[in-house]
Design an enzyme around this catalytic site. Structure first.
Site, PDB file in Angstrom:
ATOM      1  CG  ASP A   1      -3.837  -4.508  58.970  1.00 43.02           C
ATOM      2  OD1 ASP A   1      -4.268  -3.955  57.948  1.00 43.02           O
ATOM      3  OD2 ASP A   1      -4.475  -4.558  60.042  1.00 43.02           O
TER       4      ASP A   1
ATOM      5  CG  ASP B   1      -6.969   1.016  59.984  1.00 42.70           C
ATOM      6  OD1 ASP B   1      -7.079   2.060  60.633  1.00 42.70           O
ATOM      7  OD2 ASP B   1      -6.821   0.986  58.751  1.00 42.70           O
TER       8      ASP B   1
ATOM      9  N   GLY C   1      -6.040  -2.417  53.613  1.00 44.94           N
ATOM     10  CA  GLY C   1      -7.208  -2.268  52.754  1.00 44.94           C
ATOM     11  C   GLY C   1      -7.458  -0.812  52.402  1.00 44.94           C
TER      12      GLY C   1
END
Length: 263
Positions: free
Chosen positions: A8, A10, A43
């Site tokens: 991921d 962030d 995302g």
């Protein structure tokens, strides 16, 4: 032996200063040199994610929009793509307008909203993203989108999520990427399914993959991967399902995982 690691961005790969530290960068390069596929699973929109991926020297397909879009960095070829069902898009727009909620959408990798407000400005600043305003929501709702995003108070969003699930049914996947971001994708737009797709694409078993994340939107990929890793700064619910908990994003947690399990 792990063959693929999905990370991921962030609060995971980047520290609170939004940087990949030199130590983590070295670890990424060492993993790649060893023949391991290092990819990102975020995302974020592709445009925003690819800037970080290129900065770190990656040249593989990356997972973006929570898993709704897997796209190659080298030639920008789309490998996997899922759009929010059009019927659901209309219902979400209508709901948000009726209840005066901030909704933003993504069209051709560009961020759109019906009106300019502080939530949009703060989001665009945070992700270094340009935004566009289209007051005619029906125009926006007609165009295919990989993701819808509602920004609001965390407790309010926790109450809103089940209402939207009831309204939209099982055609969509609803998750939180941050406490104040509620995101709506196609039901096959999850990091877990995207990880399965990439493992298959690179000819490895999911048991040979590692997934690293910090938020609830990472739980599908942590559950899918052979080794699911939660950051030291991850939410408690993610730590509970993780196989391993590493250091925080400000303490080179990703480097620690690579050193321990790949190098």
């Amino acid at each position: 032996m792990y063959k693929l690691i999905a990370i991921d961005i962030d609060d995971t790969l980047i520290n609170d200063d939004k940087e990949v530290t030199p130590a983590t960068q070295e670890a990424l390069e060492a993993a790649v040199a060893k023949g391991v596929v290092v990819t990102l699973a975020t995302g974020r929109a592709y445009a925003s994610a690819q800037a970080i991926a290129r900065q770190t020297g990656l040249n593989v397909p990356i997972i973006t929009y929570q898993g709704s879009l897997v796209k190659n960095l080298i030639d920008e070829k789309v490998l996997y793509e899922r759009y929010v069902p059009q019927d659901a898009v209309h219902k979400v727009f209508e709901y948000c307008i009726e209840h005066n909620l901030h909704l933003q959408t993504y069209v051709d990798d560009k961020l759109y909203s019906r009106e300019e407000n502080q939530k949009l400005i703060d989001y665009a600043t945070l992700n270094k993203t340009q935004y566009y305003i289209e007051p005619d929501w029906k125009k926006l709702a007609e165009i295919k989108t990989p993701k819808l995003l509602i920004i609001d108070d965390p407790d309010f969003l926790d109450e809103l999520a089940p209402k939207l699930r009831e309204l939209l049914g099982d055609a969509v996947h609803i998750t939180k990427s941050k406490p104040h971001f509620l995101e709506i994708m196609h039901r096959e737009g999850t990091k877990g399914l995207a990880l399965e797709f990439l493992a298959d694409y690179f000819g490895c078993d999911v048991s040979e993959t590692i997934a690293v994340g910090d938020s609830w939107n990472d739980h599908e990929m942590l559950e899918t991967a052979g080794l699911g890793v939660a950051m030291g700064n991850a939410i408690p619910a993610l730590k509970e399902i993780a196989n391993y908990i590493t250091a925080s994003n400000n303490e080179d947690g990703v480097k620690q995982v690579i050193d321990k399990f790949i190098l």
